[in-house]
Write a protein that holds these residues in place. Structure first.
Motif, mmCIF file in Angstrom:
data_model
loop_
_atom_site.group_PDB
_atom_site.id
_atom_site.type_symbol
_atom_site.label_atom_id
_atom_site.label_comp_id
_atom_site.label_asym_id
_atom_site.label_seq_id
_atom_site.Cartn_x
_atom_site.Cartn_y
_atom_site.Cartn_z
ATOM 1 N N ASP A 104 0.797 -1.221 0.000
ATOM 2 C CA ASP A 104 0.000 0.000 0.000
ATOM 3 C C ASP A 104 0.834 1.277 0.000
ATOM 4 O O ASP A 104 0.353 2.336 -0.383
ATOM 5 C CB ASP A 104 -0.945 0.026 1.223
ATOM 6 C CG ASP A 104 -2.027 -1.046 1.108
ATOM 7 O OD1 ASP A 104 -2.178 -1.612 0.018
ATOM 8 O OD2 ASP A 104 -2.709 -1.307 2.120
ATOM 9 N N VAL A 105 2.067 1.192 0.477
ATOM 10 C CA VAL A 105 2.903 2.399 0.478
ATOM 11 C C VAL A 105 3.842 2.421 -0.739
ATOM 12 O O VAL A 105 4.698 3.297 -0.861
ATOM 13 C CB VAL A 105 3.731 2.557 1.788
ATOM 14 C CG1 VAL A 105 2.809 2.826 2.958
ATOM 15 C CG2 VAL A 105 4.598 1.356 2.056
ATOM 16 N N GLU A 106 3.653 1.445 -1.613
ATOM 17 C CA GLU A 106 4.398 1.375 -2.872
ATOM 18 C C GLU A 106 5.907 1.471 -2.684
ATOM 19 O O GLU A 106 6.593 2.256 -3.318
ATOM 20 C CB GLU A 106 3.884 2.450 -3.843
ATOM 21 C CG GLU A 106 2.457 2.135 -4.287
ATOM 22 C CD GLU A 106 1.874 3.173 -5.230
ATOM 23 O OE1 GLU A 106 2.584 4.125 -5.570
ATOM 24 O OE2 GLU A 106 0.706 3.004 -5.618
ATOM 25 N N ALA B 81 -4.538 6.136 13.514
ATOM 26 C CA ALA B 81 -3.266 5.729 12.906
ATOM 27 C C ALA B 81 -3.526 5.322 11.461
ATOM 28 O O ALA B 81 -4.577 4.764 11.146
ATOM 29 C CB ALA B 81 -2.647 4.571 13.686
ATOM 30 N N LEU B 82 -2.562 5.610 10.608
ATOM 31 C CA LEU B 82 -2.703 5.318 9.182
ATOM 32 C C LEU B 82 -2.382 3.835 8.919
ATOM 33 O O LEU B 82 -1.249 3.394 9.106
ATOM 34 C CB LEU B 82 -1.784 6.240 8.380
ATOM 35 C CG LEU B 82 -2.040 6.313 6.872
ATOM 36 C CD1 LEU B 82 -3.421 6.921 6.580
ATOM 37 C CD2 LEU B 82 -0.962 7.127 6.180
ATOM 38 N N LEU B 83 -3.398 3.104 8.490
ATOM 39 C CA LEU B 83 -3.264 1.659 8.317
ATOM 40 C C LEU B 83 -2.174 1.242 7.304
ATOM 41 O O LEU B 83 -1.396 0.332 7.597
ATOM 42 C CB LEU B 83 -4.616 1.043 7.946
ATOM 43 C CG LEU B 83 -4.656 -0.479 7.839
ATOM 44 C CD1 LEU B 83 -4.215 -1.146 9.141
ATOM 45 C CD2 LEU B 83 -6.049 -0.964 7.449
ATOM 46 N N PRO B 84 -2.083 1.871 6.142
ATOM 47 C CA PRO B 84 -1.013 1.457 5.219
ATOM 48 C C PRO B 84 0.379 1.562 5.856
ATOM 49 O O PRO B 84 1.246 0.719 5.590
ATOM 50 C CB PRO B 84 -1.145 2.434 4.046
ATOM 51 C CG PRO B 84 -2.554 2.910 4.095
ATOM 52 C CD PRO B 84 -2.936 2.919 5.541
ATOM 53 N N ASP C 130 -7.480 4.831 6.320
ATOM 54 C CA ASP C 130 -6.712 4.681 5.080
ATOM 55 C C ASP C 130 -6.436 6.078 4.518
ATOM 56 O O ASP C 130 -6.726 7.076 5.171
ATOM 57 C CB ASP C 130 -7.450 3.778 4.087
ATOM 58 C CG ASP C 130 -8.848 4.308 3.771
ATOM 59 O OD1 ASP C 130 -9.157 5.468 4.130
ATOM 60 O OD2 ASP C 130 -9.630 3.558 3.164
ATOM 61 N N TYR C 131 -5.910 6.149 3.295
ATOM 62 C CA TYR C 131 -5.564 7.472 2.741
ATOM 63 C C TYR C 131 -6.798 8.357 2.594
ATOM 64 O O TYR C 131 -6.751 9.561 2.855
ATOM 65 C CB TYR C 131 -4.842 7.310 1.392
ATOM 66 C CG TYR C 131 -3.474 6.692 1.531
ATOM 67 C CD1 TYR C 131 -2.472 7.330 2.278
ATOM 68 C CD2 TYR C 131 -3.169 5.479 0.923
ATOM 69 C CE1 TYR C 131 -1.211 6.768 2.417
ATOM 70 C CE2 TYR C 131 -1.906 4.904 1.060
ATOM 71 C CZ TYR C 131 -0.936 5.551 1.804
ATOM 72 O OH TYR C 131 0.309 4.990 1.940
#
Lengths: 129, 99, 110
Positions: A66-68, B59-62, B81-82
């Motif tokens: 997801d963070v590429e 908190a940001l899951l990715p 998420d984003y």
């Protein structure tokens, strides 16, 4: 570094790589890993120590899709084939992060700060990342 | 007000300074290496739990997944998420990014 | 730089390595081998597939020394020699076979 080792030809030195940074937020972890893998060609006596946030480099379950970014944590499991067999982690660093050796992708030896300090005294070269 | 924290609490005092300056009712969003603060059993878990009594902690899951921390998150922390990040920015008049 | 496979243009870097690992398939491998002046046969496929498996598992293209050792362990002792691997890939087993396997240049290869 390489030239010096070439000149001395055959002399095996004790190298320690000290890793203190989290894996993704900065380039230190990847740089260290690459230097270790490249340095392995010189067949020195190499060990790696994971202190502070460096512990996070070798935790299981990293998924960077997801963070590429590339997930290089599986590469730590290849270290053994590069004859880097001694990996040490800091007991204090594990404790303050609520981590145990079950959380890690590689087999490690847990040491406290004074044991790691002793180990540092035995090294010819210490590289810090 | 939305506060974002992107540094590991073990390496910098960003989280602590943020918490000192965040008023009750504000939202704290942990991103990048800041997400390590969202995990259970660390030296900072109690600090976060205390903050959660008066503030919303997200908190940001990715970023959690990238660090292998998504299964260690303290209960009650809201995972976003984003798109959720964008929503938070939209919902809040001001964003303070603690670096 | 680029290669043409089945009417499709596939991007490579200045040394001929694939830019996107996901562009790889067997037809691409054959074309990459052709560019190296090699024809794919069972022996070469075996090493190329071995490298792809290795990369999938460790996210790294192995150095020659490590490749040789790992091949010997997995595919049989007689194949785990640099002589065998250099016969298959004369310009360097790690470099050439990695290129055909669609992997990046091995870490430590300059």
């Amino acid at each position: 570094m390489s030239e010096e080792m070439m000149e001395e030809g055959g002399v095996v030195k004790k190298f320690m790589y000290v890793n203190r940074k989290a894996p993704i937020g900065s380039i230190y972890a990847l740089e260290s890993l690459e230097v270790v893998l490249i340095g392995a060609a010189f067949e020195q006596d190499v060990c790696m120590v994971f202190l502070d946030d460096g512990i996070y480099q070798i935790v299981k379950g990293m998924d960077t899709n997801d963070v590429e970014m590339k997930n290089f944590s599986p590469t730590y499991r290849a270290l053994e084939m590069y004859d880097v067999e001694r990996l040490y982690v800091s007991k204090e660093a594990m404790e303050e992060r609520g981590l145990t050796t079950d959380d890690l992708v590689v087999d490690v030896e847990v040491m406290d700060a004074s044991q790691i300090a002793d180990l540092m005294e035995e090294q010819d070269v210490i590289l810090s990342f | 007000m939305l506060h974002t924290v992107n540094k590991s609490p073990f390496e910098r005092n960003t989280l602590e300074t943020c918490l000192q300056h965040a008023k009750d009712g504000s939202t704290i969003l942990l991103i990048e290496d800041g997400v390590y603060a969202a995990t259970e059993g660390t030296r900072f878990s109690d600090t976060i739990k205390k903050a959660m009594e008066t503030k919303t902690v997200c908190a940001l899951l990715p970023d959690l997944k990238a660090r292998g921390m998504h299964e260690k998150v303290i209960e009650g922390i809201k995972l976003v998420d984003y798109a959720g990040f964008v929503d938070l920015v939209e919902q809040n008049e001001r964003v303070q990014a603690w670096l | 730089m680029a290669i043409e496979v089945g009417g499709k243009t596939i991007e490579t870097d200045e040394e001929g390595y694939l830019v996107n690992l996901s562009d790889w398939n067997e037809e691409v491998a054959k074309k990459l081998a052709e560019e190296e002046g090699l024809e794919m046969n069972d022996e070469r496929w075996e090493i190329v597939n071995f490298l792809r498996d290795y990369y999938n598992e460790y996210q790294i293209a192995p150095a020659v020394r490590v490749l040789t050792k790992a091949v010997g362990k997995r595919l049989g002792k007689e194949k785990g020699t640099s002589k065998y691997l250099y016969e298959l890939f004369p310009y360097g087993p790690a470099k050439q076979a990695c290129k055909i396997a669609g992997l990046p240049k091995p870490t430590g290869c300059v």
